[in-house]
Design a protein around this motif. Structure first.
Motif, PDB file in Angstrom:
ATOM      1  N   LEU A  35      -6.904  -3.521  -5.661  1.00 51.86           N
ATOM      2  CA  LEU A  35      -5.653  -2.854  -5.302  1.00 51.86           C
ATOM      3  C   LEU A  35      -5.548  -1.487  -5.980  1.00 51.86           C
ATOM      4  N   THR A  38      -8.145   0.935  -4.260  1.00 53.06           N
ATOM      5  CA  THR A  38      -7.706   1.369  -2.932  1.00 53.06           C
ATOM      6  C   THR A  38      -6.523   2.319  -3.026  1.00 53.06           C
ATOM      7  N   ASP A  39      -5.672   2.126  -4.029  1.00 58.05           N
ATOM      8  CA  ASP A  39      -4.511   2.967  -4.275  1.00 58.05           C
ATOM      9  C   ASP A  39      -3.582   3.047  -3.060  1.00 58.05           C
ATOM     10  N   SER A  40      -3.523   1.955  -2.321  1.00 55.42           N
ATOM     11  CA  SER A  40      -2.579   1.848  -1.209  1.00 55.42           C
ATOM     12  C   SER A  40      -2.421   0.366  -0.897  1.00 55.42           C
ATOM     13  N   CYS A  41      -1.552   0.049   0.013  1.00 45.93           N
ATOM     14  CA  CYS A  41      -1.370  -1.346   0.386  1.00 45.93           C
ATOM     15  C   CYS A  41      -2.605  -1.864   1.124  1.00 45.93           C
ATOM     16  N   ILE A  42      -2.997  -3.077   0.779  1.00 51.00           N
ATOM     17  CA  ILE A  42      -4.135  -3.729   1.417  1.00 51.00           C
ATOM     18  C   ILE A  42      -3.597  -4.884   2.239  1.00 51.00           C
ATOM     19  N   ILE A  70       2.218  -7.738  -8.314  1.00 45.89           N
ATOM     20  CA  ILE A  70       2.003  -7.117  -7.015  1.00 45.89           C
ATOM     21  C   ILE A  70       3.235  -7.364  -6.163  1.00 45.89           C
ATOM     22  N   CYS A  80       0.966  -7.124   3.595  1.00 42.27           N
ATOM     23  CA  CYS A  80       0.207  -6.092   2.894  1.00 42.27           C
ATOM     24  C   CYS A  80       0.638  -6.071   1.429  1.00 42.27           C
ATOM     25  N   TYR A  81      -0.334  -5.912   0.536  1.00 39.57           N
ATOM     26  CA  TYR A  81      -0.068  -5.988  -0.895  1.00 39.57           C
ATOM     27  C   TYR A  81      -0.408  -4.686  -1.600  1.00 39.57           C
ATOM     28  N   CYS A  82       0.346  -4.418  -2.678  1.00 38.13           N
ATOM     29  CA  CYS A  82       0.056  -3.288  -3.552  1.00 38.13           C
ATOM     30  C   CYS A  82       0.565  -3.631  -4.947  1.00 38.13           C
ATOM     31  N   LYS A  85       4.319  -1.166  -9.625  1.00 44.27           N
ATOM     32  CA  LYS A  85       4.119  -0.238 -10.742  1.00 44.27           C
ATOM     33  C   LYS A  85       5.087  -0.485 -11.896  1.00 44.27           C
TER      34      LYS A  85
END
Length: 110
Positions: A35, A38-42, A70, A80-82, A85
């Motif tokens: 995650l 990729t630095d974005s939602c997967i 997450i 979709c996961y991210c 923060k």
């Protein structure tokens, strides 16, 4: 097996233990690393990237999401996961504070 009696420990102690448990499985560490990479939602690439079965990945995602490391959003039929923060920052602060304790110089101990 006995009860853990989490109520006798501080909130900080319970949170550190929960974070440590989440990081205690290599699949969850790999998911978090992917995650971040990729630095974005997967949405669906984790199975291919990590090499575990979809139900296994889903189980680990549920654990990470329940802990708040997450976050997920529904896009059509996929989730979709991210990285969350805010909670990631909280975890880092708690663990760094815990690990940054100095061992006092003691004579005659061990």
């Amino acid at each position: 097996m006995g009860l853990t009696k989490t109520e006798i420990f501080t909130n900080s102690q319970n949170r550190i233990a929960a974070f440590a448990k989440a990081l205690g499985h290599p699949a969850r560490v790999a998911i978090l690393q992917q995650l971040f990479k990729t630095d974005s939602c997967i949405c669906g690439d984790l199975v291919e990237e990590i090499g575990l079965a979809q139900p296994t990945i889903s189980q680990h995602l549920r654990e990470l999401k329940a802990l708040g490391l997450i976050q997920g959003s529904i896009e059509g039929t996929r989730v979709c996961y991210c990285i969350d923060k805010e909670n990631w920052t909280l975890m880092k602060e708690l663990i760094v504070t815990f690990l940054d304790q100095d061992i006092p110089a003691q004579e005659g101990c061990c």
